[in-house]
Every structure is written in C-alpha cells, then in structure tokens.
Design a protein around this motif. Structure first.
Motif, PDB file in Angstrom:
ATOM      1  N   VAL A 150       0.842  -1.195   0.000  1.00 10.83           N
ATOM      2  CA  VAL A 150       0.000   0.000   0.000  1.00 10.83           C
ATOM      3  C   VAL A 150       0.879   1.247   0.000  1.00 10.83           C
ATOM      4  CG1 VAL A 150      -1.764   1.288   1.251  1.00 10.83           C
ATOM      5  CG2 VAL A 150      -1.835  -1.200   1.259  1.00 10.83           C
ATOM      6  N   THR A 151       0.790   2.041  -1.047  1.00  5.99           N
ATOM      7  CA  THR A 151       1.560   3.288  -1.110  1.00  5.99           C
ATOM      8  C   THR A 151       0.605   4.438  -1.430  1.00  5.99           C
ATOM      9  OG1 THR A 151       1.866   3.053  -3.477  1.00  5.99           O
ATOM     10  CG2 THR A 151       3.598   2.125  -2.083  1.00  5.99           C
ATOM     11  N   ARG A 152       1.076   5.650  -1.256  1.00  3.27           N
ATOM     12  CA  ARG A 152       0.242   6.807  -1.564  1.00  3.27           C
ATOM     13  C   ARG A 152      -0.109   6.824  -3.058  1.00  3.27           C
ATOM     14  NH1 ARG A 152      -0.804  11.341   1.216  1.00  3.27           N
ATOM     15  NH2 ARG A 152       0.951  11.120   2.615  1.00  3.27           N
ATOM     16  N   GLU A 153       0.855   6.429  -3.899  1.00  6.82           N
ATOM     17  CA  GLU A 153       0.602   6.453  -5.343  1.00  6.82           C
ATOM     18  C   GLU A 153      -0.517   5.482  -5.699  1.00  6.82           C
ATOM     19  OE1 GLU A 153       3.696   6.169  -3.929  1.00  6.82           O
ATOM     20  OE2 GLU A 153       3.988   8.323  -4.264  1.00  6.82           O
ATOM     21  N   ARG A 154      -0.451   4.276  -5.119  1.00 10.08           N
ATOM     22  CA  ARG A 154      -1.495   3.287  -5.427  1.00 10.08           C
ATOM     23  C   ARG A 154      -2.845   3.753  -4.865  1.00 10.08           C
ATOM     24  NH1 ARG A 154      -0.416  -2.749  -4.230  1.00 10.08           N
ATOM     25  NH2 ARG A 154      -1.732  -3.059  -6.052  1.00 10.08           N
ATOM     26  N   ALA A 155      -2.818   4.340  -3.673  1.00  8.35           N
ATOM     27  CA  ALA A 155      -4.074   4.835  -3.081  1.00  8.35           C
ATOM     28  C   ALA A 155      -4.660   5.946  -3.955  1.00  8.35           C
ATOM     29  CB  ALA A 155      -3.825   5.336  -1.659  1.00  8.35           C
ATOM     30  N   ASP A 156      -3.793   6.829  -4.478  1.00  8.69           N
ATOM     31  CA  ASP A 156      -4.283   7.921  -5.340  1.00  8.69           C
ATOM     32  C   ASP A 156      -4.919   7.363  -6.610  1.00  8.69           C
ATOM     33  OD1 ASP A 156      -3.552   9.927  -3.635  1.00  8.69           O
ATOM     34  OD2 ASP A 156      -1.632  10.358  -4.611  1.00  8.69           O
ATOM     35  N   LEU A 157      -4.287   6.340  -7.168  1.00  9.60           N
ATOM     36  CA  LEU A 157      -4.815   5.747  -8.398  1.00  9.60           C
ATOM     37  C   LEU A 157      -6.181   5.103  -8.138  1.00  9.60           C
ATOM     38  CD1 LEU A 157      -4.183   5.140 -11.342  1.00  9.60           C
ATOM     39  CD2 LEU A 157      -2.893   3.111 -10.623  1.00  9.60           C
ATOM     40  N   LEU A 158      -6.265   4.354  -7.040  1.00 15.36           N
ATOM     41  CA  LEU A 158      -7.542   3.716  -6.712  1.00 15.36           C
ATOM     42  C   LEU A 158      -8.618   4.768  -6.424  1.00 15.36           C
ATOM     43  CD1 LEU A 158      -9.312   1.304  -6.156  1.00 15.36           C
ATOM     44  CD2 LEU A 158      -8.326   1.115  -3.879  1.00 15.36           C
ATOM     45  N   ARG A 159      -8.227   5.856  -5.760  1.00 15.15           N
ATOM     46  CA  ARG A 159      -9.169   6.940  -5.443  1.00 15.15           C
ATOM     47  C   ARG A 159      -9.792   7.501  -6.725  1.00 15.15           C
ATOM     48  NH1 ARG A 159      -7.040   8.416  -0.549  1.00 15.15           N
ATOM     49  NH2 ARG A 159      -4.973   8.784  -1.380  1.00 15.15           N
ATOM     50  N   GLU A 160      -8.951   7.644  -7.774  1.00 13.69           N
ATOM     51  CA  GLU A 160      -9.476   8.164  -9.049  1.00 13.69           C
ATOM     52  C   GLU A 160     -10.481   7.178  -9.646  1.00 13.69           C
ATOM     53  OE1 GLU A 160      -9.162  11.169 -10.246  1.00 13.69           O
ATOM     54  OE2 GLU A 160      -7.855  11.669  -8.564  1.00 13.69           O
ATOM     55  N   ALA A 161     -10.111   5.890  -9.649  1.00 14.73           N
ATOM     56  CA  ALA A 161     -11.019   4.883 -10.226  1.00 14.73           C
ATOM     57  C   ALA A 161     -12.321   4.841  -9.430  1.00 14.73           C
ATOM     58  CB  ALA A 161     -10.338   3.516 -10.222  1.00 14.73           C
ATOM     59  N   ASP A 162     -12.199   4.901  -8.109  1.00  8.87           N
ATOM     60  CA  ASP A 162     -13.365   4.865  -7.225  1.00  8.87           C
ATOM     61  C   ASP A 162     -14.281   6.066  -7.492  1.00  8.87           C
ATOM     62  OD1 ASP A 162     -14.626   3.737  -4.705  1.00  8.87           O
ATOM     63  OD2 ASP A 162     -14.170   5.774  -4.021  1.00  8.87           O
ATOM     64  N   ASP A 163     -13.656   7.208  -7.748  1.00 12.33           N
ATOM     65  CA  ASP A 163     -14.427   8.424  -8.001  1.00 12.33           C
ATOM     66  C   ASP A 163     -15.192   8.322  -9.335  1.00 12.33           C
ATOM     67  OD1 ASP A 163     -15.068  11.049  -6.994  1.00 12.33           O
ATOM     68  OD2 ASP A 163     -13.993  11.829  -8.741  1.00 12.33           O
ATOM     69  N   ILE A 164     -14.564   7.693 -10.319  1.00 12.25           N
ATOM     70  CA  ILE A 164     -15.239   7.494 -11.612  1.00 12.25           C
ATOM     71  C   ILE A 164     -16.473   6.602 -11.400  1.00 12.25           C
ATOM     72  CG2 ILE A 164     -15.018   6.310 -13.851  1.00 12.25           C
ATOM     73  CD1 ILE A 164     -12.042   7.215 -13.850  1.00 12.25           C
ATOM     74  N   VAL A 165     -16.295   5.547 -10.622  1.00  6.88           N
ATOM     75  CA  VAL A 165     -17.411   4.621 -10.379  1.00  6.88           C
ATOM     76  C   VAL A 165     -18.554   5.351  -9.670  1.00  6.88           C
ATOM     77  CG1 VAL A 165     -18.089   2.588  -9.027  1.00  6.88           C
ATOM     78  CG2 VAL A 165     -15.982   2.555 -10.375  1.00  6.88           C
ATOM     79  N   TYR A 166     -18.184   6.135  -8.677  1.00  2.20           N
ATOM     80  CA  TYR A 166     -19.174   6.889  -7.906  1.00  2.20           C
ATOM     81  C   TYR A 166     -19.963   7.829  -8.838  1.00  2.20           C
ATOM     82  CZ  TYR A 166     -20.860   9.841  -4.089  1.00  2.20           C
ATOM     83  OH  TYR A 166     -21.646  10.534  -3.216  1.00  2.20           O
ATOM     84  N   ASP A 167     -19.224   8.500  -9.703  1.00  2.00           N
ATOM     85  CA  ASP A 167     -19.830   9.444 -10.624  1.00  2.00           C
ATOM     86  C   ASP A 167     -20.772   8.744 -11.623  1.00  2.00           C
ATOM     87  OD1 ASP A 167     -19.926  12.074 -11.795  1.00  2.00           O
ATOM     88  OD2 ASP A 167     -18.797  11.230 -13.483  1.00  2.00           O
ATOM     89  N   GLU A 168     -20.307   7.624 -12.165  1.00  2.01           N
ATOM     90  CA  GLU A 168     -21.126   6.910 -13.154  1.00  2.01           C
ATOM     91  C   GLU A 168     -22.366   6.288 -12.508  1.00  2.01           C
ATOM     92  OE1 GLU A 168     -21.062   6.881 -16.342  1.00  2.01           O
ATOM     93  OE2 GLU A 168     -19.179   7.936 -16.628  1.00  2.01           O
ATOM     94  N   MET A 169     -22.207   5.857 -11.270  1.00  2.71           N
ATOM     95  CA  MET A 169     -23.348   5.276 -10.557  1.00  2.71           C
ATOM     96  C   MET A 169     -24.439   6.324 -10.394  1.00  2.71           C
ATOM     97  SD  MET A 169     -22.806   3.037  -7.127  1.00  2.71           S
ATOM     98  CE  MET A 169     -21.297   3.861  -6.749  1.00  2.71           C
ATOM     99  N   HIS A 170     -24.036   7.538 -10.016  1.00  5.04           N
ATOM    100  CA  HIS A 170     -25.009   8.631  -9.874  1.00  5.04           C
ATOM    101  C   HIS A 170     -25.641   8.961 -11.214  1.00  5.04           C
ATOM    102  CE1 HIS A 170     -25.175   9.933  -5.766  1.00  5.04           C
ATOM    103  NE2 HIS A 170     -23.900   9.667  -5.664  1.00  5.04           N
ATOM    104  N   ARG A 171     -24.784   9.013 -12.243  1.00  5.75           N
ATOM    105  CA  ARG A 171     -25.272   9.357 -13.574  1.00  5.75           C
ATOM    106  C   ARG A 171     -26.327   8.363 -14.044  1.00  5.75           C
ATOM    107  NH1 ARG A 171     -20.919  10.407 -18.276  1.00  5.75           N
ATOM    108  NH2 ARG A 171     -22.479   9.936 -19.828  1.00  5.75           N
ATOM    109  N   ALA A 172     -26.116   7.088 -13.701  1.00  4.62           N
ATOM    110  CA  ALA A 172     -27.052   6.046 -14.134  1.00  4.62           C
ATOM    111  C   ALA A 172     -28.242   5.929 -13.178  1.00  4.62           C
ATOM    112  CB  ALA A 172     -26.303   4.719 -14.226  1.00  4.62           C
ATOM    113  N   GLY A 173     -28.268   6.770 -12.140  1.00  4.91           N
ATOM    114  CA  GLY A 173     -29.379   6.702 -11.169  1.00  4.91           C
ATOM    115  C   GLY A 173     -29.358   5.412 -10.364  1.00  4.91           C
ATOM    116  N   MET A 174     -28.155   4.827 -10.167  1.00  7.52           N
ATOM    117  CA  MET A 174     -28.093   3.512  -9.509  1.00  7.52           C
ATOM    118  C   MET A 174     -27.575   3.571  -8.076  1.00  7.52           C
ATOM    119  SD  MET A 174     -26.820   0.974 -12.507  1.00  7.52           S
ATOM    120  CE  MET A 174     -27.396  -0.455 -11.618  1.00  7.52           C
ATOM    121  N   TYR A 175     -27.261   4.767  -7.583  1.00  8.81           N
ATOM    122  CA  TYR A 175     -26.625   4.829  -6.263  1.00  8.81           C
ATOM    123  C   TYR A 175     -27.490   4.181  -5.180  1.00  8.81           C
ATOM    124  CZ  TYR A 175     -23.812   6.403  -2.384  1.00  8.81           C
ATOM    125  OH  TYR A 175     -23.021   6.425  -1.258  1.00  8.81           O
TER     126      TYR A 175
END
Ligand code: XMP
Length: 611
Positions: free
Chosen positions: A510-535
């Motif tokens: 676990v490093t800050r770089e890996r956490a930052d990368l996962l945070r970006e992917a997680d944020d995309i998922v969060y955004d798309e879930m809202h966009r699709a009305g699936m949250y």
C-alpha cells in the motif's frame, strides 16, 4: 459483570449457535425489546423478563459440558420458546426423551401442522417449508405437552404446553428459509407482556445506556472538581455507523462531553474528509477535529503484504494516533475520557466475536488492544447489537440527512483493504477447470466465506466477445465454479478485453501512489453510478486495485457492485452494459490501469471486500 435485564424484555439465552442475534432481530421486528444472555444467568435475574427464547446450539443435550440453563426458568410463569437445541433442552429437562435421530436432517424440510390452536401456529397453512439442522430429536414429549407439528424425519418437530405457555420448535424460526418463521416468533411475542420496541424507544434506551456507562458529570465540574462521570472521545470515519454513533453520543451527552476525531489515513475516498466536515457542519456538530496522519499510515504499511496483517497495522495505527492526539488534547483515560466506537453487530461476528463463529476477518475495531479496553469497560459502542439497516433507520430517526444515512458503507480500514498487495506472483494451483468459456486464473488470492469458514483462494476471470455485457450464463458460472472447484472462490468477467491477454505482475504494497490511483477509479465509479441513477439501488460498490496488468508496471481494477441487507450475505448486481462500458473506458484511460474486471460472485462464496 453484565448489566441487569431491562424489565419486560424478551431474553434470548444463547446456547452457542450463531443465531441468537438473528432471533433478537426477529423479536425487534415483532415489536418487542430483546436482550441476549448466556444460559448460565441466575434465574433470579430473569424474573422481570417478559419471555424467554432458548436458541439453537451445536451440541447434544447428552454431551458432557453441553450448555445448561437453570431448570427453574420453566417455573417462572412467563412464556418460553425453545428453538432446535432449546427445544430439546426443554423436552429433556421436563422429563421427555431426546434420542439421536434416525436420519440427520440438514436443510429444507416440509412440516405438517398438527394443531393450530396451540398459540404460536394459528392461521398458518397446513404444510410449509422450514430449515432444519439437527442430529438429535425429541422422541417422547414431557407431561402436559402436545405435538403441534411433524416433518418426514422428525415426529416432534414442534410441541406446546399452552396452559404454561411453553413451546418448542425443532426447526430454525429465525432464518429466512423457514416460511412463516417470523410469524411464529411474532405469535410467541404477542403472548408476552413485553416492552414495545420501536426505533424511537430504542434511541431512548441506548441514550439511557450511554448515560449510565459514562456516569453523571456533576455540575461542579466547571468549578474545577474531579468529575465522576466520563467524557467520550470518538474516532469518526465518515461511514454510516460511526456517523450515527457519534451523533447519538453527542445528542445524549451534549457536545461539551464529546470530542470527535477524523483521522485522514490517506486511505479515504476522494474529498472524503472535506465532505464529512461539511455534513457535520450542516448539523451544527462542531466538535470534530481532522488530523492528517497519512504519512504515518503509509510508513507502517511499507512492505506489508498479508491482508490480516494490514488490518492489524491499520487498527493499531488508529489507536496510536488516537492515543497521541488524546494526549495532546488532554483526552486521556486518566483525564476521565472513554473511547466511543461505531461497531455494529456484523463486525463482531466476522471477527469471531460470538462463541462459535469462525474468524473470517478481524474488524479493525476488534483488534486486541481494543478487546482489552472493552474488557476494562473503557469502550462505548451504542450500535453493537444492530444490523446496518437498523442503524440507518436510527440515523434517520435522530435527524441525520437522508443522503448521509444512505451513503454506501465504507470499511474502517478504508482503501487499505481494497489495494491488493503481493510481493511476488503467486503460483497458481494446478486444478483443471471445467469452464466452457475462455478463462484465466488470476495470480492473486482473496478472502471468501464458505460453509461458515474463511477461504483464501484464487479468482478466475471469464472473457467474452462482448466484454461489457454480463450474460445469464456468466452468472450461472459464478455460482457453479466455486462450488465445484476447490481452488476458486470468485468469478469475474473481464470488461476491458475480449480474450485473455498475457498478464504482467507488478509487486506492490500500500503506497500513496497506489491509493491515489484507486481513489481516481473509485471516483469514476461513484460518478457513473449517480449518472445512471443507480446509487440507491446498489448497496455497496467496492472498487479494488490488483497488482498486475497487461503492460510493464500496469495494474487492474475490479468493480464489485453488490446488493445486500445486512452484509451477512450479498448478491452481485448485474450492471447494464452501457454503464459497465462507460466505467471501463474511463478507468482504462487512467495512467497505470490497463485492465478492468467486474466481480460476479455472491457472498458466499466471495466476501464483499476482497480482503
Ligand atoms: P465482507 O467483506 O466481510 O464485508 O463481506 C462485510 C461488510 O463489512 C465491511 N467491512 C469492514 N468494515 N472494518 C469495517 O469497519 C473492516 O475491517 C471491514 N471489513 C469489511 C464491508 O465493507 C462490508 O460492508
């Protein structure tokens, strides 16, 4: 010593199976207060109870050392219901006989009702399906009892002495596989003179308990006298549980007796700390400090690959940061402070917190140092008996905004348990897989749960010519493959590639770089879930980072959308093709990610999180 029983509660004596909390939940659903106690409780402490339910348990009444209650509980004149072992214990104690059943019954069975007038089976259909799990059975009934139900392999599947309101049922009423089980519990509950349970009355009761646990703070405290009552220092993660617990404690004690601390571990979601502060700000809760301890967390996670060790380190680090800050802020135990936690019931069972449950994962609020503090009475956990959906109802009841209460659950160790670590590529077990689609066994393992026990096995990924489309056949394989192959506990579909690429392994912790990368992917998922009305329809959506990709230094992302009620079991959500496609394309555009999968496994066999 355990707290005295609240008058008019229905007391569940836990004979050691893992179902006492589920019985308690059914009793709450039936509108009554319940409390779980050990069977060894003195009968004198039960005299104000409204009723007693004896749970199931794994032993035989004839085993030496099998759990026993005081037979006098059957003389208190209050209604008693025995389930499974509890049923056999009543029969044995009152002079009936229990024998080793001719056939052991496990799983679904059909029962036939013999007597509807008995008091707990009124108005039910003549036959219905129940869940059996027993070796022994009641062969002859005690005096005064009549048979009220039978099954093919169990003559006395239920018995009643309506005049004394004592009942016994061989099958498990509390599980959803028993049709009408909740109704039978409801009918039993209606025979008792119980204290009514509702979210409002519960909020009141936990409020009273919090006050009792911390004691009164004399008004003279401001005059400089040593307080006898304590104050509560609480770590808040922004998850539903700690938010509700912190708000309850604030409400009950007043903000002058509570201090919240949000530790930014570096493993939170994107903008998480700010969002949490904003939400509490709106509620007028200002006694929350944010501390950035991310460097320290990454430093301690350096070179750590084992999932349980990571949890341990994150849990211990939380405590170390808390200790340091509490010293700096004069919030120490010696200064009259206790530690508050938002632990809920499933956290304790997964750690093996009940007598017979296997350890699946250690939840960070149950690491050893915390256990010691619990034993010393220094921890306060107002939600520890509740399931997640009950916590949410309570949250709404105490006035938390809907969006906050319905946020997806987020584990205490945060992204730390979603960043898979491995020092070297794992050797894959040489098992021949019978799968009629292109597939690859992935070079990592993840935690699963099968037959009440923990597994640590490989995931297999399927490939399809239309990679973003989840087909019914993929879902069938997700169930059948882990059932028939001992090296596999998860089935994925690769959504970025239509045929197996060659994977390149990238060792990592676990490093800050890996956490930052996962945070970006997680944020995309969060955004798309809202966009699709699936949250709101998805219960939780972990996004996991895996240490391999298709290019040198590349990594992969797993999407894990699930639906659940209590996190004890979960089903994989079948996302629409266009949603999968959008998420996959956006995630693959991140620098460092070149492969995306969607996890199709239910729980069991896969747990919700991968670690
Ligand atoms: P699993 O992965 O065990 O997760 O199926 C069940 C639920 O618990 C959450 N979870 C955790 N929560 N500390 C927590 O506070 C932990 O260590 C932890 N591990 C899992 C998980 O997110 C899911 O909601």
């Amino acid at each position: 010593m355990e707290a005295p029983i609240h008058p008019k509660s229905i007391v569940i004596l836990d004979f050691g199976g893992q179902y006492a909390h589920l019985i308690a939940r059914r009793v709450r659903e039936a509108g009554a207060f319940s409390e779980i106690r050990q069977p060894s409780i003195p009968v004198s402490e039960l005299k104000d109870a409204a009723g007693i339910i004896l749970s199931g348990g794994p032993q035989s009444v004839y085993d030496s050392g099998s759990p026993q209650a005081d037979p006098n509980i059957l003389e208190l004149g209050i209604p008693v219901l025995g389930i499974c072992y509890g049923h056999q214990w009543i029969a044995h104690t009152l002079g009936g006989t229990v024998t080793s059943g001719k056939t052991k019954e496990y799983g679904k069975a059909m029962i036939r009702i013999r007597n509807q007038e008995s008091g707990i089976m009124q108005g039910l259909p003549e036959q219905f399906t129940v869940w059996m799990s027993h070796g022994d059975e009641v062969a002859t009934l005690p005096e005064g009892f009549i048979n009220i139900a039978t099954s093919g392999d169990c003559m006395n599947a239920a018995m009643a002495d309506a005049s004394r309101k004592i009942y016994g049922v061989q099958f498990h009423l509390e599980v959803v596989h028993t049709e009408h089980g909740a109704e039978i519990i409801q009918q039993f509950v209606s025979l008792t003179d119980h204290a009514p349970w509702s979210v409002e009355s519960y909020a009141q009761r936990i409020g009273d308990e919090v006050k009792k646990d911390v004691g009164d703070l004399p008004s003279s405290v401001s005059g400089g006298m040593q307080p006898t009552g304590k104050r509560v220092f609480m770590m808040v993660s922004g998850g539903v549980d700690s938010t509700v617990a912190f708000t309850v404690i604030n409400e009950v004690l007043g903000s002058h007796r509570v201090q919240g601390l949000l530790v930014d571990t570096g493993l939170l979601r994107k903008h998480e700390a700010k969002n949490i502060m904003d939400a509490f700000d709106l509620l007028g809760i200002e006694n929350l400090e944010v501390v950035d301890a991310s460097d320290e967390f990454f430093e301690h996670l350096k070179g750590i690959y084992d999932p349980e060790m990571k949890r341990q380190i994150i849990g211990d680090r939380f405590l170390a940061v808390q200790k340091r800050i509490s010293e700096e802020m004069h919030l120490r135990i010696e200064d009259g402070w206790m530690l508050g936690q938002g632990t809920i019931y499933p956290d304790t069972i997964e750690t093996g917190g009940t007598q017979h449950a296997d350890r699946i994962k250690t939840h960070h609020n149950r690491v050893e140092a915390v256990q010691k503090m619990i034993e010393a009475g220094l921890i306060i956990e107002p939600l520890k008996d509740l399931y997640k959906d009950e916590v949410r109802k309570l949250g709404e009841e105490i006035g938390l905004p809907h969006d906050l209460v319905w946020r997806h659950p987020f584990p205490g160790p945060g992204l730390g348990v979603r960043i898979l670590c491995a020092e070297s590529e794992l050797e894959i077990e040489n098992e021949e897989l019978k799968i009629d689609l292109p597939h690859v066994v992935l070079p990592v393992r993840s935690v699963g749960v099968q037959g009440d026990g923990r597994t640590y096995r490989h995931a297999v990924s399927l490939f399809s010519k239309t990679p973003a489309r989840i087909e019914p056949h993929h879902m069938e394989l997700a169930t059948s493959v882990p059932n028939t192959h001992k090296s596999i506990n998860r089935v994925l579909l690769c959504t970025s590639h239509d045929s197996p690429p060659s994977f390149v392994f990238t060792p990592g912790y676990v490093t800050r770089e890996r956490a930052d990368l996962l945070r970006e992917a997680d944020d995309i998922v969060y955004d798309e879930m809202h966009r699709a009305g699936m949250y709101e329809t998805i219960w939780q959506f972990p996004v996991v980072l895996l240490p391999f990709g298709t290019k040198e230094g590349g990594q992969s992302i797993v999407l894990r959308p699930i639906e659940s009620q209590e996190a004890m079991t979960a089903n994989a959500v079948v996302l629409p093709e266009e949603v999968v496609k959008r998420m996959t394309d956006r995630i693959c555009a991140l620098n460092g990610i070149d492969c995306v999968f969607v996890d199709l496994s239910n729980k069991p066999p896969g747990t919700i999180e991968w670690e």
